[in-house]
Design an enzyme around this catalytic site. Structure first.
Site, PDB file in Angstrom:
ATOM      1  N   LYS A  30      37.373  60.113 116.732  1.00  0.00           N
ATOM      2  CA  LYS A  30      37.890  61.349 117.328  1.00  0.00           C
ATOM      3  C   LYS A  30      36.901  62.487 117.089  1.00  0.00           C
ATOM      4  O   LYS A  30      35.890  62.302 116.422  1.00  0.00           O
ATOM      5  CB  LYS A  30      39.246  61.687 116.721  1.00  0.00           C
ATOM      6  CG  LYS A  30      40.282  60.615 116.993  1.00  0.00           C
ATOM      7  CD  LYS A  30      41.632  60.958 116.406  1.00  0.00           C
ATOM      8  CE  LYS A  30      42.676  59.913 116.784  1.00  0.00           C
ATOM      9  NZ  LYS A  30      42.369  58.559 116.286  1.00  0.00           N
ATOM     10  N   GLY A  70      38.454  49.520 118.015  1.00  0.00           N
ATOM     11  CA  GLY A  70      39.052  49.085 119.270  1.00  0.00           C
ATOM     12  C   GLY A  70      38.315  49.687 120.456  1.00  0.00           C
ATOM     13  O   GLY A  70      37.132  50.045 120.368  1.00  0.00           O
ATOM     14  N   ILE A  94      45.017  47.207 115.737  1.00  0.00           N
ATOM     15  CA  ILE A  94      46.335  46.559 115.654  1.00  0.00           C
ATOM     16  C   ILE A  94      46.882  46.287 117.054  1.00  0.00           C
ATOM     17  O   ILE A  94      47.773  45.481 117.225  1.00  0.00           O
ATOM     18  CB  ILE A  94      47.367  47.397 114.854  1.00  0.00           C
ATOM     19  CG1 ILE A  94      47.661  48.740 115.536  1.00  0.00           C
ATOM     20  CG2 ILE A  94      46.940  47.579 113.420  1.00  0.00           C
ATOM     21  CD1 ILE A  94      48.931  49.414 115.008  1.00  0.00           C
ATOM     22  N   ASP A  95      46.323  46.983 118.077  1.00  0.00           N
ATOM     23  CA  ASP A  95      46.883  46.863 119.429  1.00  0.00           C
ATOM     24  C   ASP A  95      46.551  45.533 120.106  1.00  0.00           C
ATOM     25  O   ASP A  95      47.223  45.144 121.064  1.00  0.00           O
ATOM     26  CB  ASP A  95      46.379  48.011 120.313  1.00  0.00           C
ATOM     27  CG  ASP A  95      46.724  49.383 119.739  1.00  0.00           C
ATOM     28  OD1 ASP A  95      47.666  49.456 118.926  1.00  0.00           O
ATOM     29  OD2 ASP A  95      46.053  50.365 120.102  1.00  0.00           O
ATOM     30  N   ARG A 130      76.105  47.071 115.090  1.00  0.00           N
ATOM     31  CA  ARG A 130      75.366  48.127 115.775  1.00  0.00           C
ATOM     32  C   ARG A 130      74.264  47.557 116.670  1.00  0.00           C
ATOM     33  O   ARG A 130      73.833  46.418 116.505  1.00  0.00           O
ATOM     34  CB  ARG A 130      74.676  49.027 114.743  1.00  0.00           C
ATOM     35  CG  ARG A 130      75.627  49.885 113.975  1.00  0.00           C
ATOM     36  CD  ARG A 130      74.853  50.718 112.979  1.00  0.00           C
ATOM     37  NE  ARG A 130      75.777  51.435 112.119  1.00  0.00           N
ATOM     38  CZ  ARG A 130      75.414  52.066 111.023  1.00  0.00           C
ATOM     39  NH1 ARG A 130      74.153  52.070 110.642  1.00  0.00           N
ATOM     40  NH2 ARG A 130      76.303  52.706 110.286  1.00  0.00           N
ATOM     41  N   GLU A 190      55.765  51.437 122.019  1.00  0.00           N
ATOM     42  CA  GLU A 190      55.642  52.887 122.249  1.00  0.00           C
ATOM     43  C   GLU A 190      55.207  53.230 123.674  1.00  0.00           C
ATOM     44  O   GLU A 190      55.494  54.312 124.178  1.00  0.00           O
ATOM     45  CB  GLU A 190      54.656  53.505 121.249  1.00  0.00           C
ATOM     46  CG  GLU A 190      53.236  52.947 121.367  1.00  0.00           C
ATOM     47  CD  GLU A 190      52.245  53.572 120.397  1.00  0.00           C
ATOM     48  OE1 GLU A 190      52.622  54.438 119.593  1.00  0.00           O
ATOM     49  OE2 GLU A 190      51.063  53.159 120.447  1.00  0.00           O
ATOM     50  N   ARG A 232      71.226  52.886 116.593  1.00  0.00           N
ATOM     51  CA  ARG A 232      70.308  53.599 115.693  1.00  0.00           C
ATOM     52  C   ARG A 232      68.876  53.192 115.979  1.00  0.00           C
ATOM     53  O   ARG A 232      68.627  52.091 116.478  1.00  0.00           O
ATOM     54  CB  ARG A 232      70.639  53.279 114.235  1.00  0.00           C
ATOM     55  CG  ARG A 232      72.022  53.702 113.802  1.00  0.00           C
ATOM     56  CD  ARG A 232      72.172  55.213 113.743  1.00  0.00           C
ATOM     57  NE  ARG A 232      73.466  55.571 113.212  1.00  0.00           N
ATOM     58  CZ  ARG A 232      73.719  55.717 111.916  1.00  0.00           C
ATOM     59  NH1 ARG A 232      72.765  55.539 111.021  1.00  0.00           N
ATOM     60  NH2 ARG A 232      74.928  56.019 111.504  1.00  0.00           N
ATOM     61  N   HIS A 238      53.119  54.406 111.229  1.00  0.00           N
ATOM     62  CA  HIS A 238      51.891  54.016 110.540  1.00  0.00           C
ATOM     63  C   HIS A 238      52.089  52.997 109.429  1.00  0.00           C
ATOM     64  O   HIS A 238      51.113  52.536 108.839  1.00  0.00           O
ATOM     65  CB  HIS A 238      51.181  55.272 110.017  1.00  0.00           C
ATOM     66  CG  HIS A 238      50.717  56.142 111.141  1.00  0.00           C
ATOM     67  ND1 HIS A 238      51.525  57.091 111.709  1.00  0.00           N
ATOM     68  CD2 HIS A 238      49.552  56.156 111.837  1.00  0.00           C
ATOM     69  CE1 HIS A 238      50.870  57.683 112.700  1.00  0.00           C
ATOM     70  NE2 HIS A 238      49.676  57.137 112.802  1.00  0.00           N
ATOM     71  N   LEU A 239      53.351  52.629 109.169  1.00  0.00           N
ATOM     72  CA  LEU A 239      53.558  51.519 108.216  1.00  0.00           C
ATOM     73  C   LEU A 239      52.844  50.275 108.730  1.00  0.00           C
ATOM     74  O   LEU A 239      52.373  49.443 107.960  1.00  0.00           O
ATOM     75  CB  LEU A 239      55.056  51.213 108.071  1.00  0.00           C
ATOM     76  CG  LEU A 239      55.889  52.246 107.328  1.00  0.00           C
ATOM     77  CD1 LEU A 239      57.360  51.854 107.362  1.00  0.00           C
ATOM     78  CD2 LEU A 239      55.421  52.363 105.887  1.00  0.00           C
TER      79      LEU A 239
HETATM   80  O1  F6P Z   1      45.203  52.201 118.415  1.00  0.00           O
HETATM   81  C1  F6P Z   1      45.944  52.007 117.250  1.00  0.00           C
HETATM   82  C2  F6P Z   1      47.108  52.935 117.187  1.00  0.00           C
HETATM   83  O2  F6P Z   1      47.793  52.710 115.973  1.00  0.00           O
HETATM   84  C3  F6P Z   1      48.052  52.865 118.381  1.00  0.00           C
HETATM   85  O3  F6P Z   1      48.912  51.756 118.335  1.00  0.00           O
HETATM   86  C4  F6P Z   1      48.736  54.198 118.288  1.00  0.00           C
HETATM   87  O4  F6P Z   1      49.192  54.645 119.543  1.00  0.00           O
HETATM   88  C5  F6P Z   1      47.639  55.099 117.796  1.00  0.00           C
HETATM   89  O5  F6P Z   1      46.675  54.280 117.169  1.00  0.00           O
HETATM   90  C6  F6P Z   1      48.101  56.152 116.843  1.00  0.00           C
HETATM   91  O6  F6P Z   1      47.001  56.891 116.473  1.00  0.00           O
HETATM   92  P1  F6P Z   1      47.116  58.202 115.569  1.00  0.00           P
HETATM   93  O7  F6P Z   1      47.555  57.768 114.221  1.00  0.00           O
HETATM   94  O8  F6P Z   1      45.742  58.747 115.585  1.00  0.00           O
HETATM   95  O9  F6P Z   1      48.115  59.088 116.258  1.00  0.00           O
END
Ligand code: F6P
Length: 314
Positions: A30, A70, A94-95, A130, A190, A232, A238-239
């Protein structure tokens, strides 16, 4: 690479790294280096950034740069390579959404975490009748949701590749009720979208990729409204990206690492290591980026899920 903050990873420094997740170097894709923004738009890294990188590589006397990451990181790697930096790539996300490799490392550990979460959520779902919604990561690909959903006994799996309808999701819940199963586990990626709907995301910074998240809450609210069942949500977040890697990931990253060193020895810059079972192979970085590898909607994985009675919301 830009500010010459570095650490020499010699023989002794590498001790104890195998069981860690994340990066010990603090590397990022980034900010000034970012090559991807928004929903995957490619940005040209400014020339002065690449020039500075090259100067610093020369100053440190490095033979090559190993870019581990990635789609975002490898897009940076390719741009550096095109501007004269000797680069080799290693697929890590992880994706699991990189073309040209059957698997990226990190994915198996994230799936293990999501599967464990489903096992834990089942207890409350079953005890208190639930609907439990688990939101997992994966960006625009439903690999984590599909693998964990099937392995963790999910009843509904919602992924970006298959737009979903609430009638279909609620029909599955009703079907289970008729069979005496008073609870339902929904796994939602997501990046999943309702038919005709958009991504659920947080408005982000224009210099970085869009931040997906929140679809679990939306799904839970709508399901509760339509079915009247207490629903629920749990956002795993991030875990999924932390803790100890699985045995599979430790082995995969070690194989990738050894192969990457071999690529440098062979002068194969611009290449990435990839898994093509039973072997690791070298592919051009360009083969891995540019197009995301998503879950094939008619593939074995989805068919297996359907055969088990899992609803994909379509
Ligand atoms: O690309 C890995 C990833 O964990 C995605 O699954 C998720 O959308 C993104 O990074 C989250 O990134 P950040 O923690 O920078 O918001």
């Amino acid at each position: 690479m830009l500010d010459l903050r570095y650490r020499s990873l010699d023989y002794h420094e590498m001790d104890g790294l195998l069981h860690l997740g994340g990066t010990i170097l603090g590397a990022t894709n980034k900010g000034r280096f970012a090559a991807k923004t928004g929903h995957g738009e490619v940005r040209r890294i400014p020339d002065e950034i690449c020039e500075q990188t090259k100067r610093n590589i020369d100053q440190l006397g490095l033979q090559a740069l190993v870019c581990i990451g990635g789609d975002g990181s490898l897009t940076i790697a390719q741009q550096l390579f095109e501007r004269g930096v000797p680069v080799v790539g290693v697929p890590k996300t992880i994706d699991n959404d990189l073309e040209a490799t059957v698997m990226t490392f990190g994915f198996d550990s994230a799936v293990a975490c999501a599967t464990d979460a489903l096992d834990r959520l089942r207890t409350t779902a079953q005890s208190h009748h639930r609907v439990m919604v688990l939101e997992v990561m994966g960006r625009y690909a439903g690999w984590i949701a599909t693998h964990a959903g099937i392995a963790g006994g999910g009843d509904v799996i919602l992924i970006p590749e298959i737009p979903f309808g609430y009638e279909s999701v609620c029909a599955k819940i009703a079907e289970r009720e008729r069979e005496g199963k008073k609870f339902t586990l929904i796994v939602v990626a997501e990046g999943a979208r309702a038919l005709g709907g958009g991504f659920v995301e947080t408005t982000g910074d224009q210099d970085r990729e869009a931040r997906l998240g929140g679809v679990g809450m939306v799904v839970a609210a709508e399901v509760e409204k339509r079915t009247g069942k207490e629903t629920r949500v749990c956002v795993l977040g991030h875990l999924q990206r932390g803790g100890g890697p699985t045995t599979f990931d430790r082995l995969l990253c070690t194989r990738f690492g050894a192969r990457a060193v071999q690529l440098i020895a062979d002068g194969m810059y611009g290449y990435m290591v990839a898994l093509r079972p039973p072997d690791t192979v070298a592919v051009k970085i360009t083969e891995a980026i540019g197009r995301l590898r998503t879950v094939p909607v008619d593939g074995d994985l989805v068919q297996t899920g359907r055969a088990l009675g899992i609803s994909f919301g379509d």
